[in-house]
Design a protein around this motif. Sequence first.
Motif, short mmCIF file in Angstrom:
data_model
loop_
_atom_site.label_atom_id
_atom_site.label_comp_id
_atom_site.label_asym_id
_atom_site.label_seq_id
_atom_site.Cartn_x
_atom_site.Cartn_y
_atom_site.Cartn_z
N ASP A 12 -53.83 4.00 63.32
CA ASP A 12 -54.12 3.77 64.63
C ASP A 12 -55.40 4.50 65.28
O ASP A 12 -56.45 4.06 65.80
CB ASP A 12 -52.96 3.69 65.54
N GLU A 13 -54.96 5.86 65.08
CA GLU A 13 -56.09 7.02 65.54
C GLU A 13 -57.39 6.62 64.94
O GLU A 13 -58.36 6.75 65.57
CB GLU A 13 -55.73 8.30 65.73
N MET A 14 -57.09 6.67 63.68
CA MET A 14 -58.40 6.65 62.92
C MET A 14 -59.04 5.30 63.00
O MET A 14 -60.23 5.67 62.93
CB MET A 14 -58.05 6.63 61.15
N ALA A 15 -58.61 4.22 63.45
CA ALA A 15 -59.25 3.08 63.52
C ALA A 15 -60.08 3.05 64.85
O ALA A 15 -61.13 2.59 64.87
CB ALA A 15 -58.14 1.77 63.55
N GLY A 16 -59.72 3.94 65.79
CA GLY A 16 -60.38 4.08 66.83
C GLY A 16 -61.53 5.32 66.65
O GLY A 16 -62.91 5.17 67.31
N TRP A 17 -61.13 6.24 65.81
CA TRP A 17 -62.15 7.40 65.72
C TRP A 17 -63.17 7.22 64.99
O TRP A 17 -64.54 7.76 65.47
CB TRP A 17 -61.11 8.67 64.98
N LEU A 18 -63.07 6.61 63.83
CA LEU A 18 -64.10 6.30 62.54
C LEU A 18 -65.50 5.76 63.39
O LEU A 18 -66.51 6.10 63.46
CB LEU A 18 -63.70 5.61 61.45
N PRO A 19 -65.40 4.61 64.17
CA PRO A 19 -66.27 3.73 64.63
C PRO A 19 -66.92 4.75 65.83
O PRO A 19 -68.29 4.65 66.10
CB PRO A 19 -65.76 2.39 65.21
N LEU A 20 -66.05 5.33 66.64
CA LEU A 20 -66.53 6.25 67.81
C LEU A 20 -67.47 7.33 67.07
O LEU A 20 -68.45 7.51 67.59
CB LEU A 20 -65.39 6.74 68.56
N ILE A 21 -66.93 7.91 66.02
CA ILE A 21 -67.76 9.10 65.52
C ILE A 21 -69.03 8.66 65.07
O ILE A 21 -70.11 9.14 64.98
CB ILE A 21 -66.93 10.26 64.74
N ARG A 22 -68.91 7.48 64.46
CA ARG A 22 -70.06 6.97 63.64
C ARG A 22 -71.08 6.64 64.45
O ARG A 22 -72.51 6.90 64.51
CB ARG A 22 -69.76 5.59 62.80
N THR A 23 -70.75 5.87 65.84
CA THR A 23 -71.61 5.49 66.95
C THR A 23 -72.31 6.94 67.44
O THR A 23 -73.37 6.89 67.80
CB THR A 23 -70.68 4.66 68.05
N ALA A 24 -71.50 7.85 67.71
CA ALA A 24 -72.10 9.02 68.29
C ALA A 24 -72.99 9.75 67.47
O ALA A 24 -74.06 10.38 67.85
CB ALA A 24 -70.76 10.19 68.54
N GLN A 25 -72.98 9.47 66.10
CA GLN A 25 -73.88 10.30 65.14
C GLN A 25 -75.09 9.38 64.93
O GLN A 25 -76.08 9.97 65.08
CB GLN A 25 -73.39 10.23 63.84
#
Length: 154
Positions: A12-25
């Motif tokens: 669940d955390e990974m599903a939120g984290w991966l798109p967030l960090i990719r967007t931030a990058q």
Amino acid sequence: MREPTERRLSDDEMAGWLPLIRTAQLLPQSLDRTLRERAGINHAHYVILITLAQDGDRFVTLSELARGAGLSRSRLSHALDALARRGWIERTSCSSDKRTQSAVLTDEGRRVVRGAAPAHVAQIRGLLGRLDAEERESLAALLSKLLPGIEEAL
């Protein structure tokens, strides 16, 4: 679903984290590319210029500008040197405290901001246009909750 542990994010955390960090990058790179191609200015310099433009004719201290632009004092100093060489800003001492450095936008700097703004606005609207009004509201609310923790870590 697995139980969260200290060493691994839950699914669940990974599903939120991966798109967030990719967007931030990717977002800063995308904004930078568009501004360079369409207006001949990089995103970091544009952020400094619009920060100064938002404050009108008020002199902005370098500390305020570094916080607003999200840059270290060293990176900001190099960027301001480059902007001053192009005649887009002027650096000066604050009238109330000669030890405090400040910056102000020149007329040429205002022209650059006005010239770059349409490309920047179009790109942001293109990105946010993928969301409906409710989603934009939710995005703002979510990011507003995350931002203080990020700022505290810095």
